[in-house]
Design a protein around this motif. Structure first.
Motif, PDB file in Angstrom:
ATOM      1  N   GLU A  54      58.269   2.867  12.321  1.00 40.79           N
ATOM      2  CA  GLU A  54      57.720   4.171  12.314  1.00 40.79           C
ATOM      3  C   GLU A  54      57.983   4.972  13.316  1.00 40.79           C
ATOM      4  N   CYS A  56      60.035   4.872  15.992  1.00 39.54           N
ATOM      5  CA  CYS A  56      61.562   5.003  16.124  1.00 39.54           C
ATOM      6  C   CYS A  56      62.066   5.961  15.129  1.00 39.54           C
ATOM      7  N   VAL A  57      61.589   5.877  14.050  1.00 41.85           N
ATOM      8  CA  VAL A  57      62.175   6.856  12.843  1.00 41.85           C
ATOM      9  C   VAL A  57      61.567   8.308  13.225  1.00 41.85           C
ATOM     10  N   SER A  58      60.380   8.389  13.646  1.00 38.57           N
ATOM     11  CA  SER A  58      60.029   9.702  14.122  1.00 38.57           C
ATOM     12  C   SER A  58      60.822  10.143  15.282  1.00 38.57           C
ATOM     13  N   SER A  60      63.767   9.547  16.137  1.00 37.38           N
ATOM     14  CA  SER A  60      65.128   9.669  15.937  1.00 37.38           C
ATOM     15  C   SER A  60      65.168  10.993  15.164  1.00 37.38           C
ATOM     16  N   SER A  61      64.273  11.682  14.718  1.00 34.42           N
ATOM     17  CA  SER A  61      64.373  12.915  14.076  1.00 34.42           C
ATOM     18  C   SER A  61      63.400  13.712  14.541  1.00 34.42           C
ATOM     19  N   TRP A  62      63.096  13.528  15.778  1.00 34.19           N
ATOM     20  CA  TRP A  62      62.354  14.654  16.440  1.00 34.19           C
ATOM     21  C   TRP A  62      62.619  15.990  16.584  1.00 34.19           C
ATOM     22  N   LYS A  63      61.933  16.967  16.258  1.00 30.86           N
ATOM     23  CA  LYS A  63      62.111  18.277  16.673  1.00 30.86           C
ATOM     24  C   LYS A  63      60.738  18.830  16.935  1.00 30.86           C
ATOM     25  N   GLN A  68      54.496  18.039  14.403  1.00 36.64           N
ATOM     26  CA  GLN A  68      55.216  16.850  14.701  1.00 36.64           C
ATOM     27  C   GLN A  68      54.409  16.143  15.904  1.00 36.64           C
TER      28      GLN A  68
END
Length: 125
Positions: A54, A56-58, A60-63, A68
């Motif tokens: 979870e 790592c996924v977060s 990888s799409s971090w903005k 967030q």
């Protein structure tokens, strides 16, 4: 020696602990002997692996945004909690495995003492 790995109460994130959780093995082989991990250890490993994924996924799409940032902070807290829980159970299992040969030796020593006592009481034949 676990005291060298964990010298005090501070957080010590050992990569071996994470790797063990990601491998999802329910058994450990030591000197040709198979040891089963407790079911709770396996469950905690799965939980840690899930929270790691979870995170790592977060990332990888971090903005950056406030929402967030809050969500990421919550995932980090959950990861930390899962890590500590798995680490506790995993290290406890490793300690149990390490003491197993000593228990066998102590049993053999006690049995030898009982035999010696019986020989003393009833004589040797």
């Amino acid at each position: 020696n676990y005291r060298a790995i964990f010298p005090d109460e501070s957080r010590n994130y050992q990569i071996d602990v994470l790797v063990a959780s990601l491998e999802q093995d329910s058994e450990i082989w030591v000197n040709g002997d198979k040891f089963e991990l407790h079911a709770e250890t396996v469950t905690r490993a799965q939980t840690l692996a899930w929270w790691w994924t979870e995170l790592c996924v977060s990332l990888s799409s971090w903005k950056y945004s406030d929402s967030q940032q809050v969500a990421l902070a919550m995932k980090l807290v959950s990861l930390d909690t899962a890590w500590a829980a798995f680490e506790y159970w995993y290290i406890s299992d490793l300690i149990d495995i390490k003491t197993w040969p000593r228990q066998l030796l102590m049993t053999a020593i006690n049995d030898e003492q009982k035999l010696t006592n019986l020989e003393t009481m009833y004589g040797q034949d």
